[in-house]
Design a protein around this motif. Structure first.
Motif, PDB file in Angstrom:
ATOM      1  N   TYR A 124       0.828  -1.205   0.000  1.00 23.61           N
ATOM      2  CA  TYR A 124       0.000   0.000   0.000  1.00 23.61           C
ATOM      3  C   TYR A 124       0.866   1.261   0.000  1.00 23.61           C
ATOM      4  N   SER A 125       1.910   1.263   0.810  1.00 18.74           N
ATOM      5  CA  SER A 125       2.768   2.448   0.891  1.00 18.74           C
ATOM      6  C   SER A 125       3.494   2.697  -0.418  1.00 18.74           C
ATOM      7  N   MET A 126       3.983   1.637  -1.073  1.00 17.61           N
ATOM      8  CA  MET A 126       4.720   1.817  -2.316  1.00 17.61           C
ATOM      9  C   MET A 126       3.803   2.262  -3.449  1.00 17.61           C
ATOM     10  N   ILE A 127       2.578   1.756  -3.491  1.00 19.80           N
ATOM     11  CA  ILE A 127       1.650   2.203  -4.549  1.00 19.80           C
ATOM     12  C   ILE A 127       1.394   3.702  -4.423  1.00 19.80           C
ATOM     13  N   ILE A 128       1.083   4.147  -3.196  1.00 20.11           N
ATOM     14  CA  ILE A 128       0.846   5.578  -2.987  1.00 20.11           C
ATOM     15  C   ILE A 128       2.118   6.386  -3.259  1.00 20.11           C
ATOM     16  N   ALA A 129       3.263   5.856  -2.840  1.00 25.69           N
ATOM     17  CA  ALA A 129       4.529   6.573  -3.021  1.00 25.69           C
ATOM     18  C   ALA A 129       4.883   6.714  -4.491  1.00 25.69           C
ATOM     19  N   VAL A 130       4.647   5.680  -5.295  1.00 27.56           N
ATOM     20  CA  VAL A 130       4.965   5.757  -6.720  1.00 27.56           C
ATOM     21  C   VAL A 130       4.088   6.792  -7.414  1.00 27.56           C
ATOM     22  N   VAL A 131       2.784   6.776  -7.096  1.00 29.55           N
ATOM     23  CA  VAL A 131       1.874   7.744  -7.713  1.00 29.55           C
ATOM     24  C   VAL A 131       2.260   9.175  -7.330  1.00 29.55           C
ATOM     25  N   LEU A 132       2.488   9.397  -6.039  1.00 28.15           N
ATOM     26  CA  LEU A 132       2.887  10.734  -5.600  1.00 28.15           C
ATOM     27  C   LEU A 132       4.258  11.114  -6.144  1.00 28.15           C
ATOM     28  N   LEU A 185       4.254   8.908   2.418  1.00 30.77           N
ATOM     29  CA  LEU A 185       4.712  10.278   2.192  1.00 30.77           C
ATOM     30  C   LEU A 185       6.231  10.380   2.268  1.00 30.77           C
ATOM     31  N   ASN A 186       6.825   9.643   3.192  1.00 31.28           N
ATOM     32  CA  ASN A 186       8.284   9.652   3.269  1.00 31.28           C
ATOM     33  C   ASN A 186       8.908   9.031   2.029  1.00 31.28           C
ATOM     34  N   GLU A 187       8.337   7.919   1.570  1.00 34.29           N
ATOM     35  CA  GLU A 187       8.891   7.242   0.397  1.00 34.29           C
ATOM     36  C   GLU A 187       8.645   8.027  -0.877  1.00 34.29           C
ATOM     37  N   ALA A 188       7.535   8.788  -0.939  1.00 32.36           N
ATOM     38  CA  ALA A 188       7.223   9.561  -2.142  1.00 32.36           C
ATOM     39  C   ALA A 188       8.312  10.579  -2.455  1.00 32.36           C
ATOM     40  N   ALA A 189       8.945  11.125  -1.417  1.00 37.36           N
ATOM     41  CA  ALA A 189      10.012  12.099  -1.642  1.00 37.36           C
ATOM     42  C   ALA A 189      11.191  11.459  -2.362  1.00 37.36           C
ATOM     43  N   TYR A 190      11.517  10.225  -2.017  1.00 36.62           N
ATOM     44  CA  TYR A 190      12.629   9.530  -2.672  1.00 36.62           C
ATOM     45  C   TYR A 190      12.228   9.032  -4.062  1.00 36.62           C
ATOM     46  N   MET A 191      10.991   8.560  -4.199  1.00 37.03           N
ATOM     47  CA  MET A 191      10.532   8.107  -5.502  1.00 37.03           C
ATOM     48  C   MET A 191      10.475   9.257  -6.503  1.00 37.03           C
ATOM     49  N   ALA A 192      10.175  10.451  -6.036  1.00 37.28           N
ATOM     50  CA  ALA A 192      10.128  11.609  -6.929  1.00 37.28           C
ATOM     51  C   ALA A 192      11.490  11.857  -7.569  1.00 37.28           C
ATOM     52  N   MET A 223      12.036   3.628 -17.804  1.00 40.95           N
ATOM     53  CA  MET A 223      11.880   2.527 -16.857  1.00 40.95           C
ATOM     54  C   MET A 223      13.172   1.765 -16.647  1.00 40.95           C
ATOM     55  N   ARG A 224      14.035   1.747 -17.649  1.00 38.42           N
ATOM     56  CA  ARG A 224      15.317   1.059 -17.494  1.00 38.42           C
ATOM     57  C   ARG A 224      16.155   1.680 -16.387  1.00 38.42           C
ATOM     58  N   VAL A 225      15.984   2.978 -16.185  1.00 40.69           N
ATOM     59  CA  VAL A 225      16.714   3.676 -15.120  1.00 40.69           C
ATOM     60  C   VAL A 225      15.923   3.673 -13.820  1.00 40.69           C
ATOM     61  N   ILE A 226      14.591   3.644 -13.912  1.00 42.22           N
ATOM     62  CA  ILE A 226      13.743   3.754 -12.719  1.00 42.22           C
ATOM     63  C   ILE A 226      13.646   2.435 -11.962  1.00 42.22           C
ATOM     64  N   ILE A 227      13.575   1.309 -12.669  1.00 43.61           N
ATOM     65  CA  ILE A 227      13.297   0.017 -12.033  1.00 43.61           C
ATOM     66  C   ILE A 227      14.341  -0.385 -10.988  1.00 43.61           C
ATOM     67  N   PRO A 228      15.657  -0.357 -11.265  1.00 37.30           N
ATOM     68  CA  PRO A 228      16.614  -0.841 -10.252  1.00 37.30           C
ATOM     69  C   PRO A 228      16.526  -0.116  -8.912  1.00 37.30           C
ATOM     70  N   PRO A 229      16.551   1.230  -8.862  1.00 39.62           N
ATOM     71  CA  PRO A 229      16.425   1.878  -7.547  1.00 39.62           C
ATOM     72  C   PRO A 229      15.051   1.707  -6.924  1.00 39.62           C
ATOM     73  N   GLU A 247      14.093   0.334  -3.234  1.00 44.18           N
ATOM     74  CA  GLU A 247      13.209   1.044  -2.310  1.00 44.18           C
ATOM     75  C   GLU A 247      12.098   0.134  -1.783  1.00 44.18           C
ATOM     76  N   VAL A 248      11.617  -0.798  -2.609  1.00 40.74           N
ATOM     77  CA  VAL A 248      10.598  -1.736  -2.136  1.00 40.74           C
ATOM     78  C   VAL A 248      11.169  -2.617  -1.030  1.00 40.74           C
ATOM     79  N   ILE A 249      12.375  -3.116  -1.241  1.00 36.36           N
ATOM     80  CA  ILE A 249      13.020  -3.950  -0.224  1.00 36.36           C
ATOM     81  C   ILE A 249      13.277  -3.136   1.041  1.00 36.36           C
ATOM     82  N   SER A 250      13.720  -1.896   0.860  1.00 37.41           N
ATOM     83  CA  SER A 250      13.943  -1.038   2.015  1.00 37.41           C
ATOM     84  C   SER A 250      12.641  -0.738   2.742  1.00 37.41           C
ATOM     85  N   MET A 251      11.548  -0.573   2.004  1.00 32.49           N
ATOM     86  CA  MET A 251      10.258  -0.300   2.625  1.00 32.49           C
ATOM     87  C   MET A 251       9.801  -1.466   3.493  1.00 32.49           C
ATOM     88  N   LEU A 252      10.034  -2.703   3.017  1.00 33.16           N
ATOM     89  CA  LEU A 252       9.658  -3.873   3.807  1.00 33.16           C
ATOM     90  C   LEU A 252      10.358  -3.857   5.163  1.00 33.16           C
TER      91      LEU A 252
END
Length: 342
Positions: A83-91, A170-177, A215-221, A225-230
């Motif tokens: 749930y957090s990653m879905i919201i973070a990616v959109v934001l 919200l915390n993760e959205a800043a890094y995903m941005a 996406m080639r640049v976005i997917i690895p980090p 972040e998903v692993i870090s979020m867990l």
């Protein structure tokens, strides 16, 4: 006096064939010694942990490894992560686009968001979100400066699970941005110009031209972040939400007075889930990196080619024509398009 001069071996002189080169592999004895020492240290650590450290209590680990409370806690940890990653990616996508907006107000709001949520610890943010029901005891909706149409109790509206998701997202959205912005900037500007020249709108340009390449640049980090979020879900006790994996393990250890076995149980579950996520990340990276690391095949000529010489002797089979300046004659291509007689 007659001098006989030897001019060296003639063309018929035999020369001994040189022996083939025998390649000798370079040896690294110290590298082998270092590897052996590492293996011995690992073996000693495993033996010591298995037989000489009763505090680990492996029987207790096996007893609670698949306990219902532990399995339920792992499920909550996964829910918080998803749930957090879905919201973070959109934001994150929205904020990354805002960062590139020509409007200074929109760009400034995005910058302040990044400055705030990247500049404060996530634990502090989660504590603050846990205090929201205390700070804002009720939420009133209605026309400003008039009586509220209806009032909602914050505790009934926002559960601790919801507050934990909001705080993590919200915390993760800043890094995903920043990750998304880096991916968008990695795509050549000419791609956007070409899409505009073809008459594509902004949405089709982003979804069909820019994002697939980014996406080639976005997917690895993002996978990192998903692993870090867990793992960050173990901090939701600050909200406080105690039904996650670490919270359940801590509650059990408070009753059994054996924290080390329960920490091992939680670590095993975290390792198992992160291993699955890493496998998924590998296949995603390979999917979006198709064609990037492959070398193109060498192009082969479609027709036979050969040199075209200047004809000095007339040849009926190969007619000649005068040059453009009236000088020497040349032979044109013949027999097939592109030249090269059979």
């Amino acid at each position: 006096m007659t001098h006989t001069h030897s001019s060296g071996a003639g063309p018929d002189a035999s020369h001994p064939e040189s022996a083939p080169i025998e390649a000798i592999r370079l040896r690294h004895p110290w590298r082998t010694v270092f590897a052996v020492v590492l293996l011995l240290l690992v073996a000693l650590f495993i033996y010591d942990a298995a037989f000489n450290r009763p505090v680990f209590n492996w029987g207790e680990v096996g007893k609670y490894l698949f306990d219902v409370r532990i399995v339920s806690g792992a499920g909550y940890a996964l829910q918080l992560t998803v749930y957090s990653m879905i919201i973070a990616v959109v934001l994150g996508v929205a904020i990354a686009v805002m960062r590139q907006s020509p409007n200074p107000v929109v760009k400034s709001i995005a910058w302040v968001f990044l400055w705030l949520f990247r500049g404060t610890p996530v634990y502090v943010q989660l504590v603050f979100w846990g205090l929201v029901p205390t700070i804002y005891k009720s939420i009133s909706l209605g026309v400003p400066f008039t009586e509220a149409a209806f009032t909602l109790n914050t505790k009934d509206l926002l559960s601790y699970f919801t507050l934990a998701v909001i705080g993590l997202a919200l915390n993760e959205a800043a890094y995903m941005a920043e990750i998304v912005r880096a991916g968008l900037l990695s795509v050549d500007k000419g791609q956007n110009e070409a899409a505009t020249a073809l008459g594509l709108g902004w949405w089709h340009t982003m979804s069909r031209v820019i994002l697939p390449q980014a996406m080639r640049v976005i997917i690895p980090p993002t996978g990192n972040e998903v692993i870090s979020m867990l793992k960050t879900t173990s901090l939701v006790t600050a909200v406080p939400f105690t039904l996650d994996l670490y919270g359940r393990a801590r509650d059990i250890s408070a009753v059994t007075y054996q924290p080390v076995p329960m920490l091992i149980v939680a670590s095993i579950w975290y390792l198992a889930v992160t291993s699955i996520l890493m496998v998924g990340q590998y296949f995603l990276e390979r999917h979006f990196a198709r064609g990037v690391l492959q070398r193109p095949d060498v192009m082969k000529p479609t027709v036979e080619t050969q040199s075209v010489g200047v004809v000095g002797v007339e040849d009926p089979a190969h007619p000649t024509y005068p040059g453009a300046g009236g000088g020497e004659s040349i032979v044109p291509p013949h027999h097939r398009p592109g030249g090269g007689g059979a």
